[in-house]
Structures are given as structure tokens and as C-alpha cells.
Scaffold this motif. Sequence first.
Motif, PDB file in Angstrom:
ATOM      1  N   GLY A 104      10.406  -9.003 -15.450  1.00 54.87           N
ATOM      2  CA  GLY A 104      10.606  -8.640 -14.046  1.00 54.87           C
ATOM      3  C   GLY A 104       9.596  -7.607 -13.578  1.00 54.87           C
ATOM      4  N   VAL A 105       9.328  -6.607 -14.415  1.00 54.50           N
ATOM      5  CA  VAL A 105       8.373  -5.554 -14.042  1.00 54.50           C
ATOM      6  C   VAL A 105       6.965  -6.143 -13.896  1.00 54.50           C
ATOM      7  CG1 VAL A 105       7.219  -3.453 -14.856  1.00 54.50           C
ATOM      8  CG2 VAL A 105       9.707  -3.646 -15.005  1.00 54.50           C
ATOM      9  N   LEU A 106       6.575  -7.009 -14.827  1.00 56.97           N
ATOM     10  CA  LEU A 106       5.239  -7.612 -14.770  1.00 56.97           C
ATOM     11  C   LEU A 106       5.064  -8.390 -13.463  1.00 56.97           C
ATOM     12  CD1 LEU A 106       4.948  -8.985 -18.434  1.00 56.97           C
ATOM     13  CD2 LEU A 106       3.608  -7.119 -17.455  1.00 56.97           C
ATOM     14  N   LEU A 107       6.069  -9.187 -13.118  1.00 54.85           N
ATOM     15  CA  LEU A 107       5.958 -10.004 -11.910  1.00 54.85           C
ATOM     16  C   LEU A 107       5.980  -9.122 -10.664  1.00 54.85           C
ATOM     17  CD1 LEU A 107       5.737 -12.845 -10.823  1.00 54.85           C
ATOM     18  CD2 LEU A 107       8.226 -13.023 -10.859  1.00 54.85           C
ATOM     19  N   THR A 108       6.864  -8.107 -10.656  1.00 55.56           N
ATOM     20  CA  THR A 108       6.939  -7.215  -9.500  1.00 55.56           C
ATOM     21  C   THR A 108       5.611  -6.483  -9.293  1.00 55.56           C
ATOM     22  OG1 THR A 108       9.280  -6.902  -9.983  1.00 55.56           O
ATOM     23  CG2 THR A 108       8.284  -5.366  -8.421  1.00 55.56           C
ATOM     24  N   LEU A 109       5.026  -6.008 -10.383  1.00 55.53           N
ATOM     25  CA  LEU A 109       3.743  -5.303 -10.259  1.00 55.53           C
ATOM     26  C   LEU A 109       2.664  -6.242  -9.722  1.00 55.53           C
ATOM     27  CD1 LEU A 109       3.459  -3.027 -13.439  1.00 55.53           C
ATOM     28  CD2 LEU A 109       3.811  -2.330 -11.060  1.00 55.53           C
ATOM     29  N   ALA A 110       2.636  -7.483 -10.222  1.00 57.47           N
ATOM     30  CA  ALA A 110       1.635  -8.437  -9.730  1.00 57.47           C
ATOM     31  C   ALA A 110       1.817  -8.652  -8.228  1.00 57.47           C
ATOM     32  CB  ALA A 110       1.742  -9.753 -10.496  1.00 57.47           C
ATOM     33  N   ILE A 111       3.065  -8.790  -7.783  1.00 55.07           N
ATOM     34  CA  ILE A 111       3.327  -8.985  -6.345  1.00 55.07           C
ATOM     35  C   ILE A 111       2.906  -7.742  -5.557  1.00 55.07           C
ATOM     36  CG2 ILE A 111       5.198  -9.187  -4.646  1.00 55.07           C
ATOM     37  CD1 ILE A 111       6.546 -11.086  -6.725  1.00 55.07           C
ATOM     38  N   ILE A 112       3.198  -6.572  -6.101  1.00 44.70           N
ATOM     39  CA  ILE A 112       2.808  -5.327  -5.425  1.00 44.70           C
ATOM     40  C   ILE A 112       1.285  -5.258  -5.279  1.00 44.70           C
ATOM     41  CG2 ILE A 112       2.629  -2.815  -5.794  1.00 44.70           C
ATOM     42  CD1 ILE A 112       5.540  -2.890  -6.777  1.00 44.70           C
ATOM     43  N   TYR A 113       0.555  -5.633  -6.331  1.00 45.88           N
ATOM     44  CA  TYR A 113      -0.909  -5.581  -6.268  1.00 45.88           C
ATOM     45  C   TYR A 113      -1.454  -6.568  -5.242  1.00 45.88           C
ATOM     46  CZ  TYR A 113      -1.075  -2.641 -10.445  1.00 45.88           C
ATOM     47  OH  TYR A 113      -0.937  -1.607 -11.328  1.00 45.88           O
ATOM     48  N   ILE A 114      -0.922  -7.794  -5.259  1.00 44.74           N
ATOM     49  CA  ILE A 114      -1.401  -8.798  -4.300  1.00 44.74           C
ATOM     50  C   ILE A 114      -1.116  -8.309  -2.879  1.00 44.74           C
ATOM     51  CG2 ILE A 114      -1.034 -11.157  -3.471  1.00 44.74           C
ATOM     52  CD1 ILE A 114      -0.417 -11.898  -6.450  1.00 44.74           C
ATOM     53  N   THR A 115       0.090  -7.767  -2.673  1.00 38.50           N
ATOM     54  CA  THR A 115       0.469  -7.254  -1.353  1.00 38.50           C
ATOM     55  C   THR A 115      -0.454  -6.132  -0.914  1.00 38.50           C
ATOM     56  OG1 THR A 115       2.765  -7.719  -1.932  1.00 38.50           O
ATOM     57  CG2 THR A 115       2.391  -6.289  -0.032  1.00 38.50           C
ATOM     58  N   SER A 116      -0.734  -5.218  -1.832  1.00 32.65           N
ATOM     59  CA  SER A 116      -1.539  -4.047  -1.444  1.00 32.65           C
ATOM     60  C   SER A 116      -2.958  -4.468  -1.095  1.00 32.65           C
ATOM     61  CB  SER A 116      -1.536  -2.997  -2.555  1.00 32.65           C
ATOM     62  OG  SER A 116      -2.536  -3.247  -3.518  1.00 32.65           O
ATOM     63  N   LYS A 117      -3.489  -5.434  -1.847  1.00 28.27           N
ATOM     64  CA  LYS A 117      -4.864  -5.853  -1.558  1.00 28.27           C
ATOM     65  C   LYS A 117      -4.932  -6.665  -0.265  1.00 28.27           C
ATOM     66  CE  LYS A 117      -7.742  -3.890  -3.709  1.00 28.27           C
ATOM     67  NZ  LYS A 117      -7.295  -2.877  -2.747  1.00 28.27           N
ATOM     68  N   LEU A 118      -3.999  -7.633  -0.086  1.00 30.09           N
ATOM     69  CA  LEU A 118      -3.987  -8.422   1.154  1.00 30.09           C
ATOM     70  C   LEU A 118      -3.797  -7.500   2.348  1.00 30.09           C
ATOM     71  CD1 LEU A 118      -1.857 -11.649   0.459  1.00 30.09           C
ATOM     72  CD2 LEU A 118      -4.306 -11.489   0.976  1.00 30.09           C
ATOM     73  N   GLY A 119      -2.805  -6.619   2.267  1.00 29.72           N
ATOM     74  CA  GLY A 119      -2.514  -5.707   3.371  1.00 29.72           C
ATOM     75  C   GLY A 119      -3.679  -4.778   3.646  1.00 29.72           C
ATOM     76  N   GLY A 120      -4.201  -4.175   2.582  1.00 32.50           N
ATOM     77  CA  GLY A 120      -5.298  -3.222   2.742  1.00 32.50           C
ATOM     78  C   GLY A 120      -6.536  -3.860   3.340  1.00 32.50           C
ATOM     79  N   GLU A 121      -6.879  -5.058   2.852  1.00 31.84           N
ATOM     80  CA  GLU A 121      -8.102  -5.716   3.341  1.00 31.84           C
ATOM     81  C   GLU A 121      -7.940  -6.174   4.789  1.00 31.84           C
ATOM     82  OE1 GLU A 121     -11.068  -6.137   1.856  1.00 31.84           O
ATOM     83  OE2 GLU A 121     -10.464  -5.036   0.064  1.00 31.84           O
ATOM     84  N   LEU A 122      -6.764  -6.743   5.122  1.00 27.14           N
ATOM     85  CA  LEU A 122      -6.534  -7.192   6.502  1.00 27.14           C
ATOM     86  C   LEU A 122      -6.556  -5.995   7.445  1.00 27.14           C
ATOM     87  CD1 LEU A 122      -3.765  -9.924   6.051  1.00 27.14           C
ATOM     88  CD2 LEU A 122      -6.166 -10.250   6.699  1.00 27.14           C
ATOM     89  N   SER A 123      -5.954  -4.905   7.017  1.00 25.20           N
ATOM     90  CA  SER A 123      -5.922  -3.696   7.831  1.00 25.20           C
ATOM     91  C   SER A 123      -7.352  -3.216   8.101  1.00 25.20           C
ATOM     92  CB  SER A 123      -5.124  -2.630   7.089  1.00 25.20           C
ATOM     93  OG  SER A 123      -4.843  -1.536   7.910  1.00 25.20           O
ATOM     94  N   ARG A 124      -8.167  -3.285   7.057  1.00 25.65           N
ATOM     95  CA  ARG A 124      -9.544  -2.835   7.180  1.00 25.65           C
ATOM     96  C   ARG A 124     -10.334  -3.744   8.120  1.00 25.65           C
ATOM     97  NH1 ARG A 124     -14.071  -4.020   5.376  1.00 25.65           N
ATOM     98  NH2 ARG A 124     -15.713  -2.448   5.260  1.00 25.65           N
ATOM     99  N   LEU A 125     -10.034  -5.070   8.050  1.00 28.91           N
ATOM    100  CA  LEU A 125     -10.726  -6.037   8.913  1.00 28.91           C
ATOM    101  C   LEU A 125     -10.489  -5.726  10.385  1.00 28.91           C
ATOM    102  CD1 LEU A 125     -10.356  -9.606   7.353  1.00 28.91           C
ATOM    103  CD2 LEU A 125     -12.436  -8.241   7.676  1.00 28.91           C
ATOM    104  N   VAL A 126      -9.283  -5.302  10.738  1.00 35.37           N
ATOM    105  CA  VAL A 126      -8.992  -4.955  12.134  1.00 35.37           C
ATOM    106  C   VAL A 126      -9.230  -3.465  12.370  1.00 35.37           C
ATOM    107  CG1 VAL A 126      -7.398  -6.872  12.494  1.00 35.37           C
ATOM    108  CG2 VAL A 126      -6.520  -4.686  11.653  1.00 35.37           C
TER     109      VAL A 126
END
Lengths: 459, 459
Positions: free
Chosen positions: A26-48
Amino acid sequence: MLNFSVSNLFFATATEADKAPLVLTGVLLTLAIIYITSKLGGELSRLVNLPPVLGELVGGVIVGVSALNLVVFPETSEASTSQIMNFLQFFTPMNPEFLSEVFASQSEVISVLAELGVVVLLFEIGLESDLRELKSVGYQAAIVAVVGVVAPFALGTVGLIYFFHFPTIPAIFAGAALTATSIGITSKVLSELGYLKAKEGQIIVGAAVIDDVLGIIVLAVVASLAKTGEVNLTQVILLIVSASAFLIGSILLGKFFNQSFMAIADKLKTRGNLVIPAFTFALLMAFLANVIHLEAILGAFAAGLVLDETDKRKELDKQVIPIADVIVPVFFVTVGARVDLSVLNPLIPENRAGLAIASFLIVVAIIGKVITGWAVFGQPNINRLAIGIGMIPRGEVGLVFAGIGSTSGVLSKPLEAAIIIMVILTTFLAPPLLKLVLKKPETGVPTTDNSVKELASTK
Amino acid sequence: MLNFSVSNLFFATATEADKAPLVLTGVLLTLAIIYITSKLGGELSRLVNLPPVLGELVGGVIVGVSALNLVVFPETSEASTSQIMNFLQFFTPMNPEFLSEVFASQSEVISVLAELGVVVLLFEIGLESDLRELKSVGYQAAIVAVVGVVAPFALGTVGLIYFFHFPTIPAIFAGAALTATSIGITSKVLSELGYLKAKEGQIIVGAAVIDDVLGIIVLAVVASLAKTGEVNLTQVILLIVSASAFLIGSILLGKFFNQSFMAIADKLKTRGNLVIPAFTFALLMAFLANVIHLEAILGAFAAGLVLDETDKRKELDKQVIPIADVIVPVFFVTVGARVDLSVLNPLIPENRAGLAIASFLIVVAIIGKVITGWAVFGQPNINRLAIGIGMIPRGEVGLVFAGIGSTSGVLSKPLEAAIIIMVILTTFLAPPLLKLVLKKPETGVPTTDNSVKELASTK
């Protein structure tokens, strides 16, 4: 027992003996989701053209309890609503009680990782801050902090009594929840904008640290007031003394410890000879701060400030960056994930009272902090608006007030919801506003997209 | 409720609402102790010319359940025996049930951090390994693995039946516990000696990965045999197919994924643009391996191997090193801390039967692996003794056998103790022996003290 322990290998229903591997899964999967979320969110935020951390927070909201239910916590959600737990069920069927246990353990680990994330963030912010610069703006920071605590507290308490006819104790409690700036969010935005080392940045960080301490003292006063109707002076004084001793002590200790730290790091020949002594120091300071009832992040910040003075700083900076990169997103994404947007829905009748109070609290929260910029003296060319806006985001301490107020029965449901809404909106408003006002040319600091990484490499 | 939630601020007895900060305090202090232990142990070990990881393990034993009781776990210790919990009690008095809860949560977090530590270690080992080199020694590694599984299994089982008159099922169980090499310990020692990239190192790592998979399959077979008296062929075949598909699939996927990874890392502009996608991949592979009932570390190793092929490898290596430096010690120190040396005490009469069996198991465990070096063909100048010794340390899988065998009632108390002693001694013997045999000049590889850091920087 055997048929249970072994059954896991054969995809049958799991029980107690299989808990540890399931928690890890559960921790491994949650961390992977957190990383994907942070990168998608961070990059999209930066784009705008917004600070990346805002995207991480918003991404957290999307994967959290308000929408996808991927990253959720027992405080708000049943184990069966966690989509990660449901996914694990697909591979290893679990009975409801066992599922709850795995969910609770997994959530606990992610929560502590988030806490360690903000500890590492503040350690890094401390390393990037300049103690001499911070000392030179010390008085300004103290004034910003005091004004930023007194103004929203007074405005909020008085307004709630006069306009909303609340009794005194709940009004004071809600007013107190308006006081403390979230150091984590504000310092991360400043760092992303390349303004952390500017005078404005150092005043904001210094003031945020001081008002965090003030907020904890106010919490102790208000909580004892709510509990017994009077203030336990001895304990409050004890808290003030230990807080002051801690902050001043760690700065004085700095000079002495620098030498020892350098000597230790030079003597060590095995891997991690620099980063492990540094982290040990940061963890011990965080522990010390926590144990005297301050916050762990204050200890980590102090540790960073102290080590910033050493000759090894550049090398240490470089090594701390990737560590921060992998642990800090856990903090920001889970802050977003814990936000329950349903309190904002005006279609639910119970929310309306809360929304009206929230609107008032938000106005007070913003005004009460924005004016602090004009309390700064002797700095003619400073961006006063930026300082005020930098102090806007409330965070953890505000939510702690709401939580204690709610469990103690001091806060009514609408008032509690209003405080939570205030924390959410100030947190999400500040990053774009800060970016906007720091774009103005009169600050005399470059406004290009300086990441911390660039700063560190040019140091 | 209020008087409890608030009481924490005033140093009174703590309850439920105060759990999270207390767990964090415990984790901060435990991590600091782990770091100090790992550095003291590692440096002292290096001073006496032994691999640092041995010092970390021994340091772990000293702070663990066998001596200082600082880093202990609920499986072996009551909350009241944990010196860290007793220290926290001094600042925040807790009642026994609450203390147990805090202790359990804190231990759970440290356990998962240790698991994440070995995941990161194997990811780093994968990054340092060379897929082409590993492929070129693939057959040799497979033979070493098969011999190293069959020989100790057969010798152990037959010996326990003939010399110690054990029934067949317990003897098979104990024989099976002799099969799997600990990848973590052996690869760390190789890395510290600068031999990871040598032919011997790559054969050992490849063989350790293969025999880990074989060990898991053997566990499934033996456990189903113990449970029903016959082997569930369908499930064993399913496990073999999924394990093979996973290992071969991840290598084939490599070529395709390399391109995507590079494209993603190049597009990302925010902090952690390289390390976050890499860690996301490693976590997802670890998750996948865990979910198909292999081990998380196999997934992390495969992820490292795949990413080793990219052009970004050097930069990634540099960023992974400090991350590994802060998380890997948690694994090694807790491995040591969990070791209960009391099973070795011959003054306790119950231990004597176990010690006699243990002596036999240790001899078999060493001989069964040392001979594997001579199974290597077509490599005339290879250090065969080093390969055999590199395969000696047993670890996690051996303890899993002991645990399952004990809870299922298949293993008697002396036999279980004997397996645990075998795991402890092979783990502690291998690092100094490996250092000894790798010093011999005929290997043709420099024997100076190459740390991974130096390797990475000269890559």
C-alpha cells in the motif's frame, strides 16, 4: 495458523500474518501516486505560469478525499472508500476489520512521511537562509510577526462577537486560529520564485517562524482559557521561556557546533559522511522542538540555519536537494488530499452558515496579514505588498485549532467549517498572488523562474 | 475530551488525540539513534579494515533487543522495555495501553522505512549493475544459483533426517530455509569493496536475484506440502510463470521504457525532474513484484537495471546516492537490532539442542554455497572462492521460513532457534570473509578501498 500465513501465497483471504507486506504494498503504491500527482500538478502549474507547489496542492485535492479517493486518511474516510485498498483487495482479499488495520497502518506511515517531508523542507529552507541576513532583518520580522498575530486575532474576535453574535470564548478561539502563517507553503513558494534570499523573503520566513511560535503560545493560552475559564500562567510562561531558549540557544550554539560538525564530517570516511551527521543534527533538533511542545519544523529550520554557516554548505546543499525532492512532495500532496471540498458546497444547507462566517474570516485573514508589510520600517525600497501576501497562507496550526476546538465542543460546526475554509483558501490564494506581486520590477530582484536548484548551483 | 487534548500542552498524561505528535517524536529520535549507530559502527568497522556494513549490523545489535533496547519492535519486546518509549514517558506520561499504541505505530513506521531502505538499496545496486555484463554472465549466475539452492537444501534435509532423526517435513522445511542468499547484505559488501562491477560481483548479484526467486518458489512448495501433505502444482506453476514473466518482461520492457523515461525527464522543468520519474518507476516495479508475491526488492533492482541503460544514468546515480545514504542505514541497523543474541547463550539449557543443530546448519550453509564457485564454467581466471563466499549470507527469506515454520507448528523450538542462529552467523561471517578473499591479487581488480561514491564519480 499455517493455512492463513501460507494462504497469501495462493491468493486466498489474508490475515494478521500478512499485514506487513500488505502495508508495504500500500505504501509503495501510495508513494507512486503521490509522485505522479506532484509532477503532473507541478508541471501543469508551471505551464500556466503559477508556482509548482500550487499544482502539487491542487493535484493532492484531486487524488484525495474530495475526488478520486486514492490518497485518503482514517480521520475522514473508511478503509472501504480508499481506492488503493480496494485495488489491493483485488489481489489479496481481506475481511473488513483486517482491511481497516492495513489501511490505518498504511495511512500512519504516509502521515509520518509527510511530517518528515516538511521537516526536510524546513531544514533545506534553513540551509538556504542566511543567518546574517535574517539577523539584519530580525526586528522587521518580529514586527511583521507581532502585527500579523495581533491584527487578525483582534479583528476576527471582535468581528465574530459584533457581527455574528458569537459568545466570547468561541470568538477568541476562532480569532486565534487566524494567527499563524504556514511556513512550509510560503517558504516553498518564495524558493520557487527565487525570492527566498531577497530581503522580502528573509523577512517573511523570519516572521513566519516567529508567528508560528506566537501561535503555539496563543493556542496554549486559549485552550487553557476554554478549559478552565482562566489562563494557567505558569505553563504559558514555561512555554514562552522554553521557546525563547530554544531559538536563541540554537543560534548561539551555532558558532560552537559549526566547528564540531566540520571536524566530524572531515573525520568520517564512509558513505554519507556529510549528509548523515547533518540529518542527525536536524532530527535531534526537530525532536527537541517537538518534545518541548514547539513544532518539529522549527527545530529543523534552526538546524539548517546553523549548518548554513559552515564551509561545507555548498556540498551539503547539493546532497539535500535530491532528498528533499523525494520526500517533500509527500507533504504537499497529502495537505491537498486531506482537504474536504464538500464544506464549500453551498447546495448543502448546513454549509451556508459556515460559508458566511468563512467569507468574513477570509477577509480578516487577508487584511490582517497584508497590512503587516506596512509595519516594516527603515526599508524604503521594500515590496511591502509582497511581504503581506507572503504571510497570508495559514496551515497546520490553523487546522490544529479547528481540531481541538471541535473535539472540545468550543467551536460550533459552522464555525469549525469556516476556519477550515479559511485555511484552504488562504493557502491556495497566496501562491498565485505572491507570484503576481513579485513580478513587479521595483523589487530589484530578478523575476525569472529561479528554481532552488539553480540558486544552489550558483551559490 | 478537551482536558485530554489540551493536557498535552501542559505535560499531563496524554491520550488518543496526542498520538500523532508522539509517534513523530518517537520516529525522529529513533532515526537519529539509527544514524548515529550506523556512522559509529561503519567508521569503526572501516578503521579495523572490515566492510562498513558489518559495523552497521553490529551497531544495530548493540542498540537493539540484545543490549540497549533503544531500537526494538513489538514482535520481540513490550512497549515498556523500549528505552525510547521510556524517554518519551518522561516528557509526556502515557498509560500502558496508549504507550503500546504509540510504540506499535512508531515501530511500524520504522519497519516500513527499513523496507523502503532496502528497496532504494536494490534500486541503486541495479543502477550500478551493467545489464550487458549481467547478461554475459547470465548462465554462470543461473548455475551458481541452482547449485546454491540444491546443495544446501539436499545436504541440510538429509543431514537433519540421518544425524538428528527429524521427521521428513520439518527437515525439508529447515533445508529450504538454507536456500536463499540475502541480496541486500552481499551486494552492499561488494559495492563497498569496489567489486560490484567485477565479473565475480555480477555473477554473485545475478545468482542472488535468481536464488531469491527460487527460494520463494521453494517456500510455496514446502509450505503447501506442510499444509496438505501434497504440493499444489497449479499455484506453484502460476508463481513460476509470473516470476519469469516479471524478470524477463522487465528486461524486454527496458529498451522501450528507456526512450519514454528520457523523453519524460527532458520535458519536466520543475525540481526533481529526473529523480521523481525514476523513483516512481522503481516504486511501481517494487509494487508490482510485491503484488505478484515476489519481493519488492526484485522490482526495485529490475527498475535500476532498466534505467542504467539510459544516458541520464550518471546524473541519476549522483542524485540517488544521498537518498540511499539517508534511508539504507535504517535497513541495516534494524536488521541488527532485531537479532536476539539470547538464542546463542549456551548457559540456557533450552538453547543447547538448538546450538548443536545450528552448528550443523551453519556448516551446511557455508559448504553448500562455497562450492557454487566451482560450478562456474568458461571463466578460467575467476575468483571461485569469492563467488562462493559472496553467496553465504542468508537473510530475510531464511527468517520468513523460520517464522512460518514456527507459527505453523512444523518447526520445533530448537530447530527454529537453529535456523535463526544460522541466518545471524552467515550474515555476520560473510562480510569479513569476502573482504579477505577479495584482497587476493589474482582477481586482477584493484583492491583499494573503493566506495560506491568513488565508483559513481569515475563512471
